[in-house]
Design a protein around this motif. Sequence first.
Motif, PDB file in Angstrom:
ATOM      1  N   ASP A  11       4.136   8.231  13.521  1.00  0.00           N
ATOM      2  CA  ASP A  11       5.113   9.266  13.498  1.00  0.00           C
ATOM      3  C   ASP A  11       4.898  10.012  12.114  1.00  0.00           C
ATOM      4  N   TYR A  12       4.114   9.422  11.128  1.00  0.00           N
ATOM      5  CA  TYR A  12       4.069  10.166   9.846  1.00  0.00           C
ATOM      6  C   TYR A  12       2.711   9.810   9.027  1.00  0.00           C
ATOM      7  N   TYR A  13       2.105  10.553   8.430  1.00  0.00           N
ATOM      8  CA  TYR A  13       0.886  10.001   7.638  1.00  0.00           C
ATOM      9  C   TYR A  13       1.321   9.402   6.322  1.00  0.00           C
ATOM     10  N   GLN A  14       0.381   8.479   6.020  1.00  0.00           N
ATOM     11  CA  GLN A  14       0.254   7.672   4.950  1.00  0.00           C
ATOM     12  C   GLN A  14      -1.243   7.634   4.388  1.00  0.00           C
ATOM     13  N   PRO A  15      -1.176   7.679   2.964  1.00  0.00           N
ATOM     14  CA  PRO A  15      -2.550   7.590   2.472  1.00  0.00           C
ATOM     15  C   PRO A  15      -3.008   6.327   2.518  1.00  0.00           C
ATOM     16  N   THR A  16      -4.249   6.268   2.797  1.00  0.00           N
ATOM     17  CA  THR A  16      -4.956   4.954   3.140  1.00  0.00           C
ATOM     18  C   THR A  16      -4.686   3.725   2.197  1.00  0.00           C
ATOM     19  N   GLU A  17      -4.348   4.095   0.918  1.00  0.00           N
ATOM     20  CA  GLU A  17      -4.040   2.957   0.185  1.00  0.00           C
ATOM     21  C   GLU A  17      -2.777   2.557   0.213  1.00  0.00           C
ATOM     22  N   ASP A  18      -1.931   3.019   1.047  1.00  0.00           N
ATOM     23  CA  ASP A  18      -0.752   2.631   1.468  1.00  0.00           C
ATOM     24  C   ASP A  18      -0.508   2.035   2.531  1.00  0.00           C
ATOM     25  N   THR A  19      -1.415   1.481   3.153  1.00  0.00           N
ATOM     26  CA  THR A  19      -1.582   1.329   4.524  1.00  0.00           C
ATOM     27  C   THR A  19      -2.045  -0.246   4.742  1.00  0.00           C
ATOM     28  N   TYR A  20      -2.012  -0.841   3.761  1.00  0.00           N
ATOM     29  CA  TYR A  20      -2.492  -2.534   3.873  1.00  0.00           C
ATOM     30  C   TYR A  20      -1.854  -2.941   2.640  1.00  0.00           C
ATOM     31  N   GLU A  21      -2.014  -4.262   2.637  1.00  0.00           N
ATOM     32  CA  GLU A  21      -1.654  -5.289   1.727  1.00  0.00           C
ATOM     33  C   GLU A  21      -2.425  -6.538   1.864  1.00  0.00           C
ATOM     34  N   ASP A  22      -2.806  -7.042   0.593  1.00  0.00           N
ATOM     35  CA  ASP A  22      -3.672  -8.352   0.647  1.00  0.00           C
ATOM     36  C   ASP A  22      -2.492  -9.481   0.323  1.00  0.00           C
ATOM     37  N   ILE A  23      -2.611 -10.335   1.213  1.00  0.00           N
ATOM     38  CA  ILE A  23      -1.880 -11.571   0.872  1.00  0.00           C
ATOM     39  C   ILE A  23      -2.657 -12.893   0.923  1.00  0.00           C
ATOM     40  N   GLU A  24      -1.979 -13.904   0.304  1.00  0.00           N
ATOM     41  CA  GLU A  24      -2.640 -15.252   0.106  1.00  0.00           C
ATOM     42  C   GLU A  24      -2.097 -16.111   1.340  1.00  0.00           C
ATOM     43  N   VAL A  25      -3.049 -16.811   2.081  1.00  0.00           N
ATOM     44  CA  VAL A  25      -2.453 -17.677   3.070  1.00  0.00           C
ATOM     45  C   VAL A  25      -3.367 -18.998   2.855  1.00  0.00           C
ATOM     46  N   ASP A  26      -2.340 -20.234   2.923  1.00  0.00           N
ATOM     47  CA  ASP A  26      -3.172 -21.494   2.790  1.00  0.00           C
ATOM     48  C   ASP A  26      -4.250 -21.550   3.654  1.00  0.00           C
ATOM     49  N   ASP A  27      -5.582 -22.248   2.971  1.00  0.00           N
ATOM     50  CA  ASP A  27      -6.741 -22.488   3.499  1.00  0.00           C
ATOM     51  C   ASP A  27      -6.699 -23.295   4.831  1.00  0.00           C
ATOM     52  N   ASN A  28      -5.719 -24.180   4.996  1.00  0.00           N
ATOM     53  CA  ASN A  28      -5.805 -24.863   6.265  1.00  0.00           C
ATOM     54  C   ASN A  28      -4.808 -24.334   7.260  1.00  0.00           C
ATOM     55  N   ALA A  29      -4.400 -23.083   7.140  1.00  0.00           N
ATOM     56  CA  ALA A  29      -3.219 -22.374   8.023  1.00  0.00           C
ATOM     57  C   ALA A  29      -3.916 -22.384   9.308  1.00  0.00           C
ATOM     58  N   THR A  30      -2.989 -22.651  10.355  1.00  0.00           N
ATOM     59  CA  THR A  30      -3.476 -22.371  11.803  1.00  0.00           C
ATOM     60  C   THR A  30      -3.342 -20.582  12.216  1.00  0.00           C
ATOM     61  N   GLU A  31      -4.109 -20.425  13.108  1.00  0.00           N
ATOM     62  CA  GLU A  31      -3.938 -19.019  13.344  1.00  0.00           C
ATOM     63  C   GLU A  31      -2.501 -18.807  13.831  1.00  0.00           C
ATOM     64  N   GLU A  32      -1.597 -19.446  14.443  1.00  0.00           N
ATOM     65  CA  GLU A  32      -0.293 -19.164  14.490  1.00  0.00           C
ATOM     66  C   GLU A  32       0.325 -18.958  13.299  1.00  0.00           C
ATOM     67  N   GLU A  33       0.101 -19.693  12.144  1.00  0.00           N
ATOM     68  CA  GLU A  33       0.768 -19.674  10.960  1.00  0.00           C
ATOM     69  C   GLU A  33       0.501 -18.411  10.234  1.00  0.00           C
ATOM     70  N   ILE A  34      -0.874 -17.970  10.392  1.00  0.00           N
ATOM     71  CA  ILE A  34      -1.525 -16.914   9.820  1.00  0.00           C
ATOM     72  C   ILE A  34      -0.805 -15.569  10.483  1.00  0.00           C
ATOM     73  N   GLU A  35      -0.530 -15.733  11.947  1.00  0.00           N
ATOM     74  CA  GLU A  35      -0.071 -14.471  12.440  1.00  0.00           C
ATOM     75  C   GLU A  35       1.456 -14.260  12.035  1.00  0.00           C
ATOM     76  N   ASN A  36       2.079 -15.225  11.924  1.00  0.00           N
ATOM     77  CA  ASN A  36       3.738 -15.334  11.661  1.00  0.00           C
ATOM     78  C   ASN A  36       3.865 -14.634  10.168  1.00  0.00           C
ATOM     79  N   VAL A  37       2.812 -14.836   9.265  1.00  0.00           N
ATOM     80  CA  VAL A  37       2.708 -14.416   7.944  1.00  0.00           C
ATOM     81  C   VAL A  37       2.522 -13.049   7.845  1.00  0.00           C
ATOM     82  N   VAL A  38       1.435 -12.649   8.838  1.00  0.00           N
ATOM     83  CA  VAL A  38       1.085 -11.293   8.840  1.00  0.00           C
ATOM     84  C   VAL A  38       2.154 -10.261   9.368  1.00  0.00           C
ATOM     85  N   LYS A  39       2.817 -11.053  10.617  1.00  0.00           N
ATOM     86  CA  LYS A  39       3.879 -10.094  11.021  1.00  0.00           C
ATOM     87  C   LYS A  39       4.893 -10.064  10.107  1.00  0.00           C
ATOM     88  N   GLU A  40       5.298 -10.901   9.408  1.00  0.00           N
ATOM     89  CA  GLU A  40       6.481 -10.910   8.409  1.00  0.00           C
ATOM     90  C   GLU A  40       6.213  -9.846   7.288  1.00  0.00           C
TER      91      GLU A  40
END
Length: 81
Positions: A11-40
């Motif tokens: 629906d609208y343009y965003q500069p590339t630098e505004d379209t991502y965020e790097d987050i920290e996830v526990d090294d032992n996180a399951t795929e489901e836990e990672i997906e939940n944090v990513v969605k949030e």
Amino acid sequence: MKVRVSWDSPDYYQPTEDTYEDIEVDDNATEEEIENVVKETAFEHFEYSYDILPVKSNPDKKTFKELIDSWRKDIKRRQNL
């Protein structure tokens, strides 16, 4: 571990630098836990809303079409005043 969450909107343009965020996830996180944090994280960048629609089987409530028709009649009546 670090995970890069990215998003875009058709629906609208965003500069590339505004379209991502790097987050920290526990090294032992399951795929489901990672997906939940990513969605949030992704949902934090979007606004949303919802309406609970009336159930058609309730005879006391009007259907959506009946509601719209009554609004149209009311608007026409007000215009004629």
